[in-house]
Design a protein around this motif. Structure first.
Motif, mmCIF file in Angstrom:
data_model
loop_
_atom_site.group_PDB
_atom_site.id
_atom_site.type_symbol
_atom_site.label_atom_id
_atom_site.label_comp_id
_atom_site.label_asym_id
_atom_site.label_seq_id
_atom_site.Cartn_x
_atom_site.Cartn_y
_atom_site.Cartn_z
ATOM 1 N N ALA A 221 0.820 -1.211 0.000
ATOM 2 C CA ALA A 221 0.000 0.000 0.000
ATOM 3 C C ALA A 221 0.859 1.268 0.000
ATOM 4 O O ALA A 221 0.369 2.354 -0.331
ATOM 5 C CB ALA A 221 -0.925 0.005 1.216
ATOM 6 N N TRP A 222 2.135 1.147 0.366
ATOM 7 C CA TRP A 222 3.027 2.310 0.319
ATOM 8 C C TRP A 222 3.287 2.801 -1.103
ATOM 9 O O TRP A 222 3.610 3.958 -1.323
ATOM 10 C CB TRP A 222 4.384 1.945 0.932
ATOM 11 N N LEU A 223 3.171 1.923 -2.094
ATOM 12 C CA LEU A 223 3.590 2.253 -3.457
ATOM 13 C C LEU A 223 2.623 3.229 -4.119
ATOM 14 O O LEU A 223 1.413 3.189 -3.889
ATOM 15 C CB LEU A 223 3.689 0.988 -4.298
ATOM 16 N N ASN A 224 3.173 4.076 -4.996
ATOM 17 C CA ASN A 224 2.311 4.964 -5.774
ATOM 18 C C ASN A 224 1.935 4.281 -7.094
ATOM 19 O O ASN A 224 2.398 3.179 -7.401
ATOM 20 C CB ASN A 224 2.981 6.324 -6.005
ATOM 21 N N ASN A 225 1.105 4.937 -7.872
ATOM 22 C CA ASN A 225 0.619 4.314 -9.112
ATOM 23 C C ASN A 225 1.743 4.048 -10.103
ATOM 24 O O ASN A 225 1.741 3.023 -10.789
ATOM 25 C CB ASN A 225 -0.442 5.214 -9.756
ATOM 26 N N ALA A 226 2.708 4.958 -10.197
ATOM 27 C CA ALA A 226 3.818 4.761 -11.138
ATOM 28 C C ALA A 226 4.643 3.529 -10.756
ATOM 29 O O ALA A 226 5.059 2.751 -11.628
ATOM 30 C CB ALA A 226 4.692 6.001 -11.173
ATOM 31 N N LEU B 63 10.489 -8.816 -7.183
ATOM 32 C CA LEU B 63 11.766 -8.194 -6.839
ATOM 33 C C LEU B 63 11.703 -6.682 -7.042
ATOM 34 O O LEU B 63 12.230 -5.911 -6.224
ATOM 35 C CB LEU B 63 12.892 -8.801 -7.676
ATOM 36 N N ALA B 64 11.064 -6.235 -8.110
ATOM 37 C CA ALA B 64 10.915 -4.795 -8.344
ATOM 38 C C ALA B 64 10.069 -4.150 -7.248
ATOM 39 O O ALA B 64 10.378 -3.052 -6.770
ATOM 40 C CB ALA B 64 10.290 -4.554 -9.712
ATOM 41 N N ILE B 65 8.994 -4.841 -6.852
ATOM 42 C CA ILE B 65 8.157 -4.325 -5.758
ATOM 43 C C ILE B 65 8.975 -4.227 -4.477
ATOM 44 O O ILE B 65 8.921 -3.224 -3.751
ATOM 45 C CB ILE B 65 6.929 -5.233 -5.569
ATOM 46 N N ASN B 66 9.760 -5.271 -4.179
ATOM 47 C CA ASN B 66 10.605 -5.241 -2.983
ATOM 48 C C ASN B 66 11.559 -4.049 -3.003
ATOM 49 O O ASN B 66 11.780 -3.396 -1.974
ATOM 50 C CB ASN B 66 11.422 -6.540 -2.880
ATOM 51 N N ALA B 67 12.138 -3.769 -4.166
ATOM 52 C CA ALA B 67 13.088 -2.664 -4.266
ATOM 53 C C ALA B 67 12.397 -1.326 -3.997
ATOM 54 O O ALA B 67 12.950 -0.456 -3.308
ATOM 55 C CB ALA B 67 13.747 -2.660 -5.644
ATOM 56 N N HIS B 68 11.185 -1.148 -4.532
ATOM 57 C CA HIS B 68 10.444 0.085 -4.267
ATOM 58 C C HIS B 68 10.117 0.215 -2.776
ATOM 59 O O HIS B 68 10.230 1.303 -2.195
ATOM 60 C CB HIS B 68 9.149 0.108 -5.074
ATOM 61 N N LEU C 60 11.696 -1.229 -0.180
ATOM 62 C CA LEU C 60 12.917 -0.993 0.595
ATOM 63 C C LEU C 60 13.388 0.452 0.427
ATOM 64 O O LEU C 60 13.872 1.071 1.391
ATOM 65 C CB LEU C 60 14.008 -1.972 0.156
ATOM 66 N N LYS C 61 13.260 0.997 -0.769
ATOM 67 C CA LYS C 61 13.612 2.406 -1.020
ATOM 68 C C LYS C 61 12.822 3.319 -0.091
ATOM 69 O O LYS C 61 13.406 4.198 0.581
ATOM 70 C CB LYS C 61 13.317 2.731 -2.480
ATOM 71 N N ARG C 62 11.526 3.126 -0.029
ATOM 72 C CA ARG C 62 10.687 3.991 0.805
ATOM 73 C C ARG C 62 11.004 3.806 2.294
ATOM 74 O O ARG C 62 11.052 4.790 3.054
ATOM 75 C CB ARG C 62 9.210 3.702 0.517
ATOM 76 N N ARG D 214 8.986 11.796 7.771
ATOM 77 C CA ARG D 214 8.202 11.562 6.566
ATOM 78 C C ARG D 214 7.863 10.073 6.447
ATOM 79 O O ARG D 214 8.750 9.240 6.275
ATOM 80 C CB ARG D 214 8.957 12.020 5.322
ATOM 81 N N PRO D 215 6.601 9.695 6.522
ATOM 82 C CA PRO D 215 6.211 8.281 6.418
ATOM 83 C C PRO D 215 6.546 7.705 5.037
ATOM 84 O O PRO D 215 6.589 8.447 4.043
ATOM 85 C CB PRO D 215 4.700 8.311 6.655
ATOM 86 N N PRO D 216 6.742 6.391 4.956
ATOM 87 C CA PRO D 216 7.142 5.770 3.679
ATOM 88 C C PRO D 216 6.198 6.052 2.522
ATOM 89 O O PRO D 216 6.653 6.232 1.383
ATOM 90 C CB PRO D 216 7.189 4.285 4.026
ATOM 91 N N ALA D 217 4.902 6.088 2.777
ATOM 92 C CA ALA D 217 3.940 6.282 1.689
ATOM 93 C C ALA D 217 3.926 7.711 1.155
ATOM 94 O O ALA D 217 3.371 7.963 0.081
ATOM 95 C CB ALA D 217 2.536 5.888 2.148
ATOM 96 N N GLN D 218 4.542 8.655 1.857
ATOM 97 C CA GLN D 218 4.446 10.059 1.465
ATOM 98 C C GLN D 218 5.603 10.549 0.589
ATOM 99 O O GLN D 218 5.605 11.707 0.172
ATOM 100 C CB GLN D 218 4.342 10.933 2.718
#
Length: 218
Positions: free
Chosen positions: A19-24, A40-45, A47-49, A59-63
């Motif tokens: 749920a943290w991920l944005n549409n892009a 793996l791509a989802i995991n990378a996004h 972990l980045k946040r 700043r929360p991860p989803a923001q």
């Protein structure tokens, strides 16, 4: 006082909420047809946040919102800090810093056509050094991560010929890597669970490694 950069490494499933991920981020991940590559791509996004919010706790991860530099490097939209992402096989890695940073991760493995690959990416001095090493495939992969991490830190990616990127001390744990524009990056390589992890920073020789401590979220 400047804070040292941090490198996060994660292997396998990542217990963080999509749920943290944005549409892009969702769209770019869903374009990958292979389920393993998609996860793996989802995991990378994720972990980045997570890593960015550990660096900037207010700043929360989803923001977090992201932009792209003129050279195509992803970056934080308001320049609160810098980051870089890499993933390979089952592992993902993220570097965060107050200054430009690069990271590359590659699985250690035996390479077919090693000499052909080496002549394509190494300078003559680097190639000569490699010939005297007992585990040439592993060392070539390490040298490649040095060059790619520096290029990513500079925002160049693979637009530049890797042979134009010079490793001044290929034998060292921390090597200075010089780009054709004269800029120098301090690149630190580590072996982790069968991978080479290399970070590139302009200000620090040492990058703090973070390999755990991610709690479950829901």
């Amino acid at each position: 006082m400047p804070r040292p950069p941090e490198a996060w490494f994660w292997l396998g499933p990542l217990p963080l909420p999509e749920a943290w991920l944005n549409n892009a981020e969702r769209r770019s991940s869903q374009r990958l047809r292979n389920p393993h590559a998609r996860q793996l791509a989802i995991n990378a996004h994720l972990l980045k946040r997570y890593a960015l919010s550990q660096r900037v706790p207010e700043r929360p991860p989803a923001q977090w919102q992201f932009a792209t530099s003129p050279l195509g490097k992803p970056e934080v939209g308001d320049a609160a800090c810098h980051f870089n992402v890499s993933h390979a096989d089952r592992a993902c890695a993220v570097a965060v810093s107050d200054a430009p940073i690069g990271i590359d991760i590659e699985r250690q493995r035996q390479l077919a056509d090693l000499d052909t690959l080496a002549t394509r990416v190494l300078t003559r001095a680097e190639y000569d050094w490699l010939q005297n090493q007992p585990h040439r495939s592993h060392q070539l992969i390490r040298l490649w991560t040095l060059k790619e991490a520096a290029l990513k830190a500079a925002g160049q990616g693979l637009r530049m010929d890797p042979k134009a990127v010079r490793i001044r001390a290929p034998h060292a744990d921390v090597s200075q890597v010089q780009l054709p524009d004269g800029s120098c990056w301090m690149c630190q390589s580590r072996q982790l669970s069968g991978y080479w992890l290399t970070t590139a920073s302009s200000h620090f020789d040492e990058v703090r490694l973070r390999t755990g401590g991610i709690p479950g979220h829901g």
